[in-house]
Design an enzyme around this catalytic site. Sequence first.
Site, PDB file in Angstrom:
ATOM      1  N   ALA A 165       0.743  -1.227   0.107  1.00  0.00           N
ATOM      2  CA  ALA A 165      -0.033  -0.074  -0.061  1.00  0.00           C
ATOM      3  C   ALA A 165       0.788   1.069  -0.014  1.00  0.00           C
ATOM      4  O   ALA A 165       2.067   1.051   0.538  1.00  0.00           O
ATOM      5  CB  ALA A 165      -0.973  -0.027   1.262  1.00  0.00           C
TER       6      ALA A 165
ATOM      7  N   ALA B 145       0.537   3.641   1.865  1.00  0.00           N
ATOM      8  CA  ALA B 145       0.756   3.824   3.388  1.00  0.00           C
ATOM      9  C   ALA B 145       1.978   3.238   3.962  1.00  0.00           C
ATOM     10  O   ALA B 145       2.363   3.580   4.900  1.00  0.00           O
ATOM     11  CB  ALA B 145      -0.473   3.876   4.071  1.00  0.00           C
ATOM     12  N   TYR B 146       2.156   2.157   3.514  1.00  0.00           N
ATOM     13  CA  TYR B 146       3.309   1.255   4.089  1.00  0.00           C
ATOM     14  C   TYR B 146       4.545   1.574   3.832  1.00  0.00           C
ATOM     15  O   TYR B 146       5.604   1.367   4.730  1.00  0.00           O
ATOM     16  CB  TYR B 146       3.112  -0.275   3.611  1.00  0.00           C
ATOM     17  CG  TYR B 146       1.687  -1.025   3.881  1.00  0.00           C
ATOM     18  CD1 TYR B 146       0.894  -0.418   4.861  1.00  0.00           C
ATOM     19  CD2 TYR B 146       1.195  -2.323   3.371  1.00  0.00           C
ATOM     20  CE1 TYR B 146      -0.453  -1.067   5.119  1.00  0.00           C
ATOM     21  CE2 TYR B 146       0.201  -2.701   3.368  1.00  0.00           C
ATOM     22  CZ  TYR B 146      -0.858  -2.285   4.409  1.00  0.00           C
ATOM     23  OH  TYR B 146      -1.985  -2.713   4.591  1.00  0.00           O
ATOM     24  N   GLY B 147       4.728   2.462   2.635  1.00  0.00           N
ATOM     25  CA  GLY B 147       6.256   2.800   2.329  1.00  0.00           C
ATOM     26  C   GLY B 147       6.951   1.482   1.847  1.00  0.00           C
ATOM     27  O   GLY B 147       8.323   1.630   1.863  1.00  0.00           O
TER      28      GLY B 147
ATOM     29  N   LYS C 157      -2.836  -0.400  -2.435  1.00  0.00           N
ATOM     30  CA  LYS C 157      -4.078   0.588  -1.914  1.00  0.00           C
ATOM     31  C   LYS C 157      -3.843   2.103  -1.739  1.00  0.00           C
ATOM     32  O   LYS C 157      -2.634   2.289  -1.597  1.00  0.00           O
ATOM     33  CB  LYS C 157      -4.145  -0.088  -0.470  1.00  0.00           C
ATOM     34  CG  LYS C 157      -4.294  -1.754  -0.137  1.00  0.00           C
ATOM     35  CD  LYS C 157      -4.671  -1.695   1.269  1.00  0.00           C
ATOM     36  CE  LYS C 157      -4.039  -3.133   1.676  1.00  0.00           C
ATOM     37  NZ  LYS C 157      -2.713  -3.345   1.741  1.00  0.00           N
TER      38      LYS C 157
END
Length: 322
Positions: free
Chosen positions: A67, A69-71, A93
């Site tokens: 995702a 957001a996870y990096g 995502k």
Amino acid sequence: MPPTAARDPLSDGLKRRTLGRTGLRVSVMGLGCGGDSRLGQARGDTTASVRLIRSALGAGVNFIDTAEAYGTEEVVGRALRNFPRDQVVLSTKKTTFADRLVTPDDVVRSLEESLRRLGTDYVDIYHLHGVRPDAYAGVRDRLLPTLLELKAQGKIRFLGITEAFAVDPNHRMLTEALADDFWDVVMVGFNILNQSARKTVFPRAIERRVGTLVMFAVRRAFSRPARLRELLVELAGRGKVPPEYAYRGLDFLLREGISESLPDAAYRFCQDEPGVHVVLSGTGSQEHLTENVRTLSGPPLPSRERERLATVFGRVDDVSGI
């Protein structure tokens, strides 16, 4: 270390399933790239993370979930460089829980950035990430036309949506989303402690032929005995589980011939639940990866223990296992 070609699933033991109406053949174990470890990126060791991903591929894992957001999209892209694109299913995502409203233009820009980091010109599954119940209708109405346009352009193969399980443990958002027929894949929280998706999510997903990805199969409660005891005491105090389990715990799962550990039992509990296609497992450790591949290549939890767990935790729908 060069990429390793994906091995025949029959030779390595990991089962493959058809991910609902997508038709994608996926390993029952998916490599999750978020969580506390983020493939080891929490320690900043990119080389080890690349090696871990390639080890998972070599072990027969062909489903990778990341995702923005996870990096971890960039390290996934590095690991997949020169790897046959059609031998891996990529899921990523778009964050929807920003401080401001996410716009269609944000989605377009984010997808392009995700594709660049992943080193590909399409993703197999593109999810709206962590959608909360009170936000679903607005997010759907605002962003779905753009997602369908990107799908028509070939940049997305299938549309997905993931719940915010920690704040929505009884699946209100997915209950609403599955009443629509837009989503090819959903990501749902399901584990020994909270089996409520068996009643609210899986039957509708089966009916709609929607692919299901299970998250939260193992969280702190299954790897930290003190946290598990704390949760069981809390649940017993609220009348959600029989009081004896506040003291007895889940030690019956550790008897000889049942399971090697609570995480082993937890993964095996999830893997053969009707309606489940992929069980996500995140790690930053090669040893942990090997253990999880072995667990999810093995047999399901014995039916007697599954039935006992269903009885003990059948009333729980308000914890996530964190």
